[in-house]
Write a protein that holds these residues in place. Sequence first.
Motif, PDB file in Angstrom:
ATOM      1  N   ALA A  28      -1.127  -2.548 -10.623  1.00  0.00           N
ATOM      2  CA  ALA A  28      -1.529  -1.231 -10.122  1.00  0.00           C
ATOM      3  C   ALA A  28      -2.010  -1.330  -8.683  1.00  0.00           C
ATOM      4  O   ALA A  28      -1.672  -0.483  -7.842  1.00  0.00           O
ATOM      5  N   GLU A  61       0.751  -1.614  -6.262  1.00  0.00           N
ATOM      6  CA  GLU A  61       1.423  -0.336  -6.037  1.00  0.00           C
ATOM      7  C   GLU A  61       0.594   0.595  -5.163  1.00  0.00           C
ATOM      8  O   GLU A  61       0.984   1.749  -4.944  1.00  0.00           O
ATOM      9  N   LEU A  79      -2.479   1.671  -5.872  1.00  0.00           N
ATOM     10  CA  LEU A  79      -3.391   2.510  -6.652  1.00  0.00           C
ATOM     11  C   LEU A  79      -4.787   1.894  -6.583  1.00  0.00           C
ATOM     12  O   LEU A  79      -5.030   0.822  -7.107  1.00  0.00           O
ATOM     13  N   VAL A  95       1.764   1.050 -15.353  1.00  0.00           N
ATOM     14  CA  VAL A  95       1.496   1.343 -13.941  1.00  0.00           C
ATOM     15  C   VAL A  95       2.126   2.677 -13.544  1.00  0.00           C
ATOM     16  O   VAL A  95       1.533   3.465 -12.802  1.00  0.00           O
ATOM     17  N   LYS A 125       0.156   5.861 -12.089  1.00  0.00           N
ATOM     18  CA  LYS A 125       0.551   6.508 -10.833  1.00  0.00           C
ATOM     19  C   LYS A 125       0.741   8.006 -11.038  1.00  0.00           C
ATOM     20  O   LYS A 125       0.280   8.828 -10.228  1.00  0.00           O
ATOM     21  N   GLU A 126       1.415   8.384 -12.109  1.00  0.00           N
ATOM     22  CA  GLU A 126       1.644   9.803 -12.381  1.00  0.00           C
ATOM     23  C   GLU A 126       0.336  10.541 -12.652  1.00  0.00           C
ATOM     24  O   GLU A 126       0.141  11.669 -12.189  1.00  0.00           O
ATOM     25  N   LYS A 146      -2.601   9.708 -11.565  1.00  0.00           N
ATOM     26  CA  LYS A 146      -3.350   9.780 -10.309  1.00  0.00           C
ATOM     27  C   LYS A 146      -2.838  10.956  -9.464  1.00  0.00           C
ATOM     28  O   LYS A 146      -3.633  11.709  -8.872  1.00  0.00           O
TER      29      LYS A 146
END
Length: 545
Positions: free
Chosen positions: A161, A164, A166, A210, A214-215, A217
């Motif tokens: 994460a 990426e 995040l 992950v 991400k979605e 967030k």
Amino acid sequence: MRSLRSPFSLLVASILAPALAGCGGGETKEPPAATPTPIVDAQGRATNLNCPGAVGCEKAEGDLRVGASAQKITPTIETWTDTNQNGEWDEGEAYEDKNGNGRWDGVWLAGFGNGRAATGVHDDVWARVVVLEQGDVSVGMVSLDLVGYFQEYVLDIRQAAAAEGLDFDHVLVASTHVHEARDTMGMWGRDPSTSGIDPAYMDHIVKQTVLALKEAKAAQKKAKLVVAQAQAPELVNDTRRPFVIDQNITTLQFQDESGAVMTNMVFWGNHPEALGSKNTLLTSDYPHYLRETMEAKWPGAPTVFFSGLLGGLTTTIGIVGCPDFAGMETCEQGTWERAEYVGKGAAEAAIAALEGGSTVKDDAPSLAFRRRSFLLPATNISLGIAVLSGLMPREVYWWDGKRVTEAERPGLGAGLLLSGDVVIASEVNGIHIGPVAIATAPGELYTELWLLTPGGSSYIESPDGADYPDALAEVPVQSVLPEGSIKVMVNNANDAIGYVIPLPQWDQVPPYDYVADDDQYGEENSSGYQAGPIITQEFVKMYAE
């Protein structure tokens, strides 16, 4: 990490700085800036962290923002013609080669024994997440439809994460402990000597989790909180004395500014094993029906289910399934009707509580968390050998915290586990959302280690036949959490170390107090007798900081 300087050092610096600045035209050097706590330390262990307050998560101010998402982690099932009805593919039997590698790839279901190959999919299994952010503090809460998920894989998700971009300060990763999903612990392969883990599938779990983080967030909105607690004692049983159950089904419902429901988080302690050992269709068991029922009530709002207290042993086994008007059972253990009865029943109780008059509302909830890493002796020889042999893949450490290297592993023996010279690493968490205090344990905690009696005392017993009659009862975790908070427990969180049993109740050597024979299921599936005292003390230490 904080940068601490004594008053004396500050005084010296203030005297010397002007003089040094005037020598040879040189410039004073600023001390290095403090950096946020890393996800893992130099030995690959989780780090300790308290937020707000630490570098990088100094303040939790302003609105609480919440988002939720769900991503499938359903493995690919290669079906086959089981000509001899032995439950696995044999040479000459036709099969689907879905990945085109020229061989049959079995998906071994976790729980109830070895050699249970999946024959299809009844319902998808998921990585479901809720993310929360307030000011500098950001937390992800992940629930995986898996039997268990070791600490190493949890750290993989946290680091993936971060890679990426995040910027989570903490990610909780819990498994629901479902007994009808693919083996992710290695214990339930084709036979006792073969791991059921597929590395490619483990990578897939990380990737999908992950993606869900991400979605979620990206979907964050300002949120308010509604908390409801319900009970459905007819749906859960305790199969080992003392019979102690935390009956609460606790739901955290997050709503946006208009009052629309964004997501529901449901916490309940009851083994997801209603389908039993004969089922060969992949499923999330009763959590599927629980989530389906709640999402039918609030379409577009993902429901995220977390298993609460699982030790002791809380289970669907032994309840009266689908009772008729006379109270007689009409759906037996091991049936889809039974799983639906449990999951839908728990959901309906949660919905009724949310729509009732006893909810707790917080229009401006706060956010905080604590994380504490520790070392734990693993004195269960059977499980220890599985770890050392690689059947159950996880890191091991020397007693001083240094990671055992790959070069050192071949020389390890079970005696080093028994002596405590070689240990495992795990963690506990405390996550605080408005009035709710969520404690997380890395295994299946016996309810006596969690729950306080109505009078505020402990449920832990000291039976005559137990192995440690003089052992002191552990401090129940509820007593450590903030007074007046709504107290919730998550099991199999950030690890899966088996049953966590009060030391006064540890009963592995005859004479037995709790059972008449040598089937000591809890002890046989525990990391060892020291787990209860150590984990409860780690909660005490975490909240004393």
